[in-house]
Design a protein around this motif. Structure first.
Motif, PDB file in Angstrom:
ATOM      1  N   ALA A 239      51.913  34.741 -49.555  1.00 12.31           N
ATOM      2  CA  ALA A 239      50.897  34.480 -50.581  1.00 12.31           C
ATOM      3  C   ALA A 239      50.145  35.750 -50.949  1.00 12.31           C
ATOM      4  O   ALA A 239      49.779  35.952 -52.104  1.00 12.31           O
ATOM      5  N   LEU A 240      49.932  36.618 -49.991  1.00 10.62           N
ATOM      6  CA  LEU A 240      49.187  37.848 -50.249  1.00 10.62           C
ATOM      7  C   LEU A 240      49.977  38.832 -51.094  1.00 10.62           C
ATOM      8  O   LEU A 240      49.429  39.472 -52.005  1.00 10.62           O
ATOM      9  N   ASN A 241      51.263  38.961 -50.821  1.00  7.73           N
ATOM     10  CA  ASN A 241      52.057  40.017 -51.459  1.00  7.73           C
ATOM     11  C   ASN A 241      52.892  39.542 -52.645  1.00  7.73           C
ATOM     12  O   ASN A 241      53.295  40.375 -53.462  1.00  7.73           O
ATOM     13  N   ARG A 242      53.149  38.246 -52.774  1.00  6.70           N
ATOM     14  CA  ARG A 242      54.070  37.774 -53.799  1.00  6.70           C
ATOM     15  C   ARG A 242      53.396  36.973 -54.901  1.00  6.70           C
ATOM     16  O   ARG A 242      54.059  36.635 -55.884  1.00  6.70           O
ATOM     17  N   LEU A 243      52.122  36.667 -54.764  1.00  6.89           N
ATOM     18  CA  LEU A 243      51.435  35.892 -55.788  1.00  6.89           C
ATOM     19  C   LEU A 243      50.553  36.794 -56.639  1.00  6.89           C
ATOM     20  O   LEU A 243      49.939  37.733 -56.111  1.00  6.89           O
TER      21      LEU A 243
END
Length: 417
Positions: A239-243
């Protein structure tokens, strides 16, 4: 005595000089003067017929040809030139950190209005606590039996257990819970630099003091987040890196809704007070299985005796407590129903803060993730479709994708208008 001046010497005269001198007419040139010719125009440069091996000839072009990509390395999509009239790229083609992403939000600092009520206990939190009441009474009975071994200190043991619920809101205890049970860790400086601006934007819209809560990260490649205890908000590395930051904000606003509504602390508090009863139940289950296995060595008579003995104890317990232990059988289904309602309330909290489109996109990603997991499960079962039973659906703690999207429709329609 004077001397006469010497006379000049006599030079011989030429025949022309001896004749009487006539005027000589001027001699004009026979040819007209040569005037300078106008400059010849510069000849065009001569281009080499054959290109040199080290420097190809440069021919003027009307427009440079577009650079076509060569064979791209594995895992990299080639970038083709786009015309000025080409339509906008789809959302999936944009980087999550691209400001042109439709779900990218501005996180510039601005004035924050802090609301008077930072926390509240809504109907879902109250219902959750009430449903844990049978488990709490069973745990109290278990603690009372254990405290009997302490003699005169038995009452103090029971009071200590009742007061232990305050550990739910104790920061060191929360940190131990986050590390041991939830498998969370503190974010790195780079992760914190990405999380905090988004978190400040979410709390600013909600009117919540951002420093009340702690941000944690879970090393997982799944799309997920968690709100635990009284001050923990955790997100996965995916969620931190791909959203995009707007979708990340929607996820964090959803978890903030669990905290603001009291869902997180009520669930953990109920779980904590139900823990002695759960431990006792697992012990009795394991012990009964062991005794039944041993009794089978004595034939059917021994097995029947064990069944009657255990059944008699269970009947006496139910009769003495007015059938209250029977409620424990239905508590998991009721808690699951309350949990699904809590998820819808948290969705509404995020949508009310303006994150409805972003949350809908996140729900779509979660739905695709569930479909991939179902496809992998079918592949392991030889292609056979695995149908979820009705009881497992009743025990689900989250509503299905279509139900959650249906409850978001009023916020999506309001934004469109």
């Amino acid at each position: 005595m004077t001397h006469p001046h010497p006379s000049p010497p006599e030079y011989p005269e030429s025949p022309a000089q001896s004749a009487p001198q006539q005027p000589i007419p001027p001699q004009y040139p026979q040819q007209p003067p040569q005037y300078p010719q106008p400059a010849q125009p510069q000849q065009p440069p001569q281009y080499p017929q054959a290109a040199q091996p080290h420097q190809p000839p440069q021919y003027p072009q009307t427009a440079p040809p577009p650079p076509y990509p060569q064979t791209a390395p594995a895992g990299i999509q080639p970038q083709y030139p786009r015309s000025a009239t080409a339509s906008a790229p789809p959302t999936a083609a944009l980087s999550p950190d691209d400001p042109a992403h439709p779900h990218h939000i501005s996180t510039d600092r601005r004035r924050v209005h802090i609301t008077k009520d930072q926390r509240r206990t809504d109907a879902t939190a109250v219902g959750n606590l009430l449903l844990y009441l049978p488990n709490f009474l069973c745990s109290l009975a278990v603690v009372g039996l254990v405290s009997a071994f302490f003699g005169d200190l038995a009452f103090l043991v029971i009071l200590a257990w009742l007061a232990s619920g305050a550990l739910v809101f104790y920061r060191p205890a929360e940190s131990a819970l986050a590390r041991r049970l939830l498998r969370l860790r503190y974010p790195t400086p780079q992760e914190r630099a990405k999380l905090e601006p988004v978190w400040h934007e979410v709390t600013a819209r909600a009117g919540i003091e951002s420093r009340t809560y702690e941000l944690w990260v879970e090393d997982s490649d799944a799309l997920n987040a968690v709100a635990a205890a009284g001050h923990i908000v955790g997100v996965t590395r995916f969620a931190l890196n791909r959203l995009p930051n707007g979708e990340l904000a929607a996820v964090m606003a959803h978890e903030l809704g669990h905290h603001v509504g009291g869902h997180a602390w009520s669930s953990l508090l109920g779980y904590w007070y139900a823990l002695p009863g759960r431990v006792a139940w697992r012990f009795l289950k394991a012990f009964s299985g062991f005794v039944f296995t041993v009794s089978r060595a004595f034939g059917c008579f021994g097995a029947a005796f064990v069944v009657l003995f255990i059944g008699g104890i269970a009947l006496a317990t139910i009769s003495s407590l007015y059938g209250l232990p029977l409620l424990i059988l239905g508590v998991p289904y009721a808690l699951a129903a309350v949990g699904r309602r809590a998820e819808l309330r948290a969705d509404e909290h995020a949508a009310a803060l303006g994150f409805a489109p972003m949350l809908a996109a996140v729900l779509d990603k979660l739905h695709q993730q569930e479909q991939r997991e179902a496809a992998e499960l079918r592949a392991r079962n030889g292609g056979a479709h695995v149908e979820e039973s009705a009881l497992s659906k009743l025990l689900s703690s989250h509503p299905d994708y279509h139900t959650r999207l249906h409850h978001l429709q009023p916020y999506l329609e309001t934004r469109q208008h």
